[in-house]
Design an enzyme around this catalytic site. Structure first.
Site, PDB file in Angstrom:
ATOM      1  N   GLU A  84       0.811  -1.213   0.000  1.00 17.27           N
ATOM      2  CA  GLU A  84       0.000   0.000   0.000  1.00 17.27           C
ATOM      3  C   GLU A  84       0.850   1.271   0.000  1.00 17.27           C
ATOM      4  O   GLU A  84       0.406   2.325   0.470  1.00 17.27           O
ATOM      5  CB  GLU A  84      -0.953  -0.004   1.184  1.00 17.27           C
ATOM      6  CG  GLU A  84      -2.039  -1.071   1.069  1.00 17.27           C
ATOM      7  CD  GLU A  84      -3.064  -0.978   2.176  1.00 17.27           C
ATOM      8  OE1 GLU A  84      -4.213  -0.627   1.881  1.00 17.27           O
ATOM      9  OE2 GLU A  84      -2.705  -1.248   3.336  1.00 17.27           O
ATOM     10  N   HIS A 103      -0.561   4.277   8.596  1.00 18.36           N
ATOM     11  CA  HIS A 103      -1.648   3.385   8.192  1.00 18.36           C
ATOM     12  C   HIS A 103      -1.627   2.179   9.104  1.00 18.36           C
ATOM     13  O   HIS A 103      -0.596   1.521   9.270  1.00 18.36           O
ATOM     14  CB  HIS A 103      -1.497   2.933   6.738  1.00 18.36           C
ATOM     15  CG  HIS A 103      -2.537   1.920   6.340  1.00 18.36           C
ATOM     16  ND1 HIS A 103      -3.888   2.163   6.462  1.00 18.36           N
ATOM     17  CD2 HIS A 103      -2.427   0.649   5.877  1.00 18.36           C
ATOM     18  CE1 HIS A 103      -4.558   1.102   6.063  1.00 18.36           C
ATOM     19  NE2 HIS A 103      -3.700   0.166   5.705  1.00 18.36           N
TER      20      HIS A 103
END
Length: 246
Positions: A84, A103
């Site tokens: 990601e 994140h």
């Protein structure tokens, strides 16, 4: 051998352990990044001894370009960038006010959102920065996908707009700030509100936002307290956890 930025790498590694110690990333998923310049960033990568965020080492923080290639020779020898990575680079490209992105996959935030519980300013002096963050709004990215390409990352950034924190449905959260410490502390505050909301509703209670007059009385205690002192506590906390296990 690491090519510079030792202090910054150490900070990100510490921050990963704080997230894990707080239960926001207690497995192998999640990552933190810090902008170095307009073309490169430091980010937690997976190395040959991957054991999860709670065991992050300085060597796991690698200097890479926004395109996912190593920024200096040898940076990715034995390490792989997060799937990601576009989540990080899209936020950093879109937000001049942001240099750090967190994140994580906090279970309580995911559970609260799936139960239809929004992050609201239900608390006051219990956590003043968290209250003010919640009062400003915490948007939701409604797709439970892996944000692994620029199209999905652009969607996420559009949903996030200029807010500091975004909930990713059935996934986790993204927290963005000017510093790593602030981005992590924001995530902790949102997780705390999510957990309290679940507890209140489970006990048969009702969620109520604090009134405007109480909100107006909440002071800004300053970065020295809200960030610096709070971060010293988080570091002492994870060091205490390590000591208790040894």
């Amino acid at each position: 051998m690491l090519n510079g930025f030792r202090e910054e790498r150490s900070l990100i590694a510490d921050a990963c352990r704080v997230l894990a110690g707080r239960g926001l990333a207690d497995g192998i998923l999640g990552h933190i990044s810090l902008r170095v310049d307009e073309e490169s960033l430091l980010v937690r990568c997976r190395g040959p001894r991957e054991r999860g965020l709670g065991h992050t080492e300085v060597e796991d923080i690698r200097l890479i370009g926004f395109d996912g290639t190593e920024a200096l020779p040898g940076e990715l020898d034995g390490w792989s960038v997060p799937n990601e990575l576009p989540l990080h680079t899209a936020v950093l490209r879109a937000r001049d006010d942001v240099d750090a992105v967190v994140h994580a996959h906090p279970p309580r935030i995911v559970a609260a959102d799936l139960a239809g519980i929004a992050i609201r300013p239900i608390i006051g002096a219990f956590d003043i920065p968290g209250t003010q963050l919640a009062a400003g709004g915490v948007p939701i990215y409604p797709r439970g996908v892996l944000v692994r390409n620029q199209l999905l990352a652009s969607e996420m950034v559009a949903a996030m707009e200029k807010f500091p924190v975004l909930v990713l449905r059935a996934h986790g959260l993204t927290s963005a700030a000017s510093t790593v410490e602030q981005a992590v502390l924001q995530a902790i505050s949102v997780d705390t509100i999510a957990g309290l909301s679940i507890d209140i509703l489970s006990a048969g209670g009702t969620l109520r936002d604090i009134p405007d007059e109480d909100m107006a009385e909440l002071p800004n205690l300053g970065a020295g307290f809200n960030t610096e002192t709070a971060w010293r506590h988080e570091m002492a906390r994870i060091n205490g956890i390590v000591a208790s296990r040894s």
